[in-house]
Design an enzyme around this catalytic site. Structure first.
Site, short mmCIF file in Angstrom:
data_model
loop_
_atom_site.label_atom_id
_atom_site.label_comp_id
_atom_site.label_asym_id
_atom_site.label_seq_id
_atom_site.Cartn_x
_atom_site.Cartn_y
_atom_site.Cartn_z
N THR A 181 -8.98 -0.57 -13.98
CA THR A 181 -8.41 -1.92 -14.06
C THR A 181 -9.48 -2.95 -13.72
O THR A 181 -10.29 -2.73 -12.83
CB THR A 181 -7.31 -2.04 -12.99
OG1 THR A 181 -6.26 -1.14 -13.35
CG2 THR A 181 -6.77 -3.44 -12.86
N ARG A 209 6.32 3.21 -17.85
CA ARG A 209 5.77 3.08 -16.48
C ARG A 209 4.99 1.77 -16.36
O ARG A 209 4.19 1.41 -17.22
CB ARG A 209 4.85 4.26 -16.20
CG ARG A 209 4.22 4.25 -14.80
CD ARG A 209 2.82 3.66 -14.81
NE ARG A 209 2.11 3.88 -13.53
CZ ARG A 209 0.96 3.33 -13.23
NH1 ARG A 209 0.36 2.52 -14.07
NH2 ARG A 209 0.38 3.57 -12.06
N VAL A 210 5.27 1.05 -15.30
CA VAL A 210 4.50 -0.15 -14.99
C VAL A 210 3.82 0.09 -13.65
O VAL A 210 4.45 0.58 -12.70
CB VAL A 210 5.42 -1.39 -14.93
CG1 VAL A 210 4.67 -2.60 -14.41
CG2 VAL A 210 5.99 -1.68 -16.32
N GLY A 211 2.55 -0.21 -13.58
CA GLY A 211 1.80 0.02 -12.34
C GLY A 211 1.79 -1.20 -11.45
O GLY A 211 2.63 -2.11 -11.57
N THR A 232 -7.23 -1.85 -7.41
CA THR A 232 -7.37 -0.91 -8.52
C THR A 232 -7.13 0.49 -7.99
O THR A 232 -7.24 0.72 -6.78
CB THR A 232 -8.77 -1.03 -9.18
OG1 THR A 232 -8.87 -0.09 -10.25
CG2 THR A 232 -9.89 -0.76 -8.18
N GLY A 233 -6.82 1.40 -8.87
CA GLY A 233 -6.57 2.78 -8.44
C GLY A 233 -5.13 3.17 -8.67
O GLY A 233 -4.45 2.60 -9.54
N GLY A 235 -1.70 3.02 -8.83
CA GLY A 235 -0.85 1.86 -8.65
C GLY A 235 0.37 2.10 -7.79
O GLY A 235 0.81 1.20 -7.06
N1 ASP Z 1 -3.92 0.32 -10.83
C1 ASP Z 1 -3.78 0.72 -12.21
C2 ASP Z 1 -2.43 1.32 -12.41
O1 ASP Z 1 -1.98 2.09 -11.60
C3 ASP Z 1 -4.82 1.67 -12.69
C4 ASP Z 1 -6.20 1.57 -12.14
O2 ASP Z 1 -6.62 0.59 -11.54
O3 ASP Z 1 -6.92 2.52 -12.32
O4 ASP Z 1 -1.84 1.07 -13.43
#
Ligand code: ASP
Length: 322
Positions: A181, A209-211, A232-233, A235
């Protein structure tokens, strides 16, 4: 995606100070000096675009929109916008949000067929009485606003999905690629803060799915009196802790940006018995232009552009800290 050559150019332009020094503490800018900070390697070209706006006394809001649009349009970045990886059913569904210095915000979730979800999110903020539109409603709104409906599933992303479908195992992997992200935070010359966040979300997610990324307070939060944060990561972990809001509230209580991020990471760590499959990274900036980041695992980095230049910094992380 930036080439190695460009990467070296950008990072060398970033100044002569060794990276190790930059990871040790938060930094302070003189008042009136803009700063922009964004997640991962792709933050470098995004910061370039944002800086152009900031250097010409443009608003932080315009800067963050211009910055993240660069990454949304890049088909080589397969975690954001055009070229993003699809869900398990083969649909590219995008999440994005934007928030300005007056706490106004707009957001889209599970939006298909639109290359620049951040700009649709901005329209939600400016043209509707709502904060968030999702799915078909978000697409209808985007088209009403003149956005073009296009195919955003590239051949590369489709081939990856077809390969994945052979086993169809959904297991989030930590740091499978060093670009996810894009969350971006900016402080403009007028001293105002804004932020944006945009993603195609976790690859091979369930359809619908919504993060965290489009959820105000989770993937992004801006409070112009205090500071701003983005995540980020994984979610789901960020949503459970209302991560970016937590970071901003930590700064309100007096933490510097890096400590504020570290405390939000600690909250996630405490809520999980095992960390093996969890990566979350936060970035934050305060009203003085100090910034910092922190992640659960090694491997998270973020790009900073200020008067020193544009550079990538490795984040400090939890798994080696205590
Ligand atoms: N945070 C984002 C999500 O979970 C993905 C990401 O940052 O890698 O949709």
């Amino acid at each position: 995606m930036i080439s190695r050559k460009k990467f070296l150019k950008y990072t060398l332009l970033g100044g002569l100070t060794p990276f190790t020094k930059w990871t040790k503490r938060s930094f302070s800018q003189k008042k009136g000096t803009p700063v922009v900070i964004s997640t991962w390697n792709h933050g470098i070209p995004a910061n370039e675009a944002a800086w152009k706006v900031l250097a010409e006394s443009g608003s932080a809001l315009n800067a963050v929109e211009a910055g993240v649009r660069v990454v949304e349009a890049d088909p080589e970045v397969r975690t954001v916008g055009y070229g993003g990886r699809p869900d398990r059913d083969g649909f590219v569904t995008l999440d994005a949000c934007i928030m300005d210095q007056e706490n106004r915000c707009g957001s889209v979730g599970a939006l298909q067929h639109i290359k620049h979800p951040v700009s649709v999110a901005r329209k939600v903020k400016e043209e509707t009485p709502h904060v968030m539109l999702v799915g078909d409603g978000a697409l209808d709104f985007a088209m009403e606003q003149g956005f073009e409906k296009e195919n955003i599933l590239t051949d590369k992303a489709r081939k990856e999905w077809e390969k994945w479908k052979k086993n169809a195992e959904y297991e989030p992997e930590v740091n499978i690629e060093n670009h996810d992200t894009i969350g971006m935070l900016a402080l403009d010359k007028q001293g105002n803060l804004s932020g944006a966040c945009t993603t195609s979300g976790t690859a091979w997610k369930m359809h619908g799915r919504v993060g965290d990324s489009p959820i105000i307070g989770a993937g992004l939060f801006v409070d112009n009196e205090v500071g701003a944060a983005a995540a980020t990561g994984l979610g789901e972990e960020v949503i459970r802790t209302c991560g970016s809001h937590l970071v901003v509230e930590n700064m309100r209580r007096g933490d510097d940006p890096k400590t504020a991020c570290k405390k939000a990471v600690r909250r996630i760590v405490r809520q999980n018995d095992a960390l093996n499959n969890i990566q979350v990274g936060f970035i934050a900036i305060n009203k003085k232009g100090q910034f910092g980041g922190y992640s659960v695992q090694e491997g998270f980095n973020y790009a900073v552009f200020d008067k020193i230049g544009n550079r990538l910094l490795d984040s400090s992380y939890w798994t080696n800290s205590e």
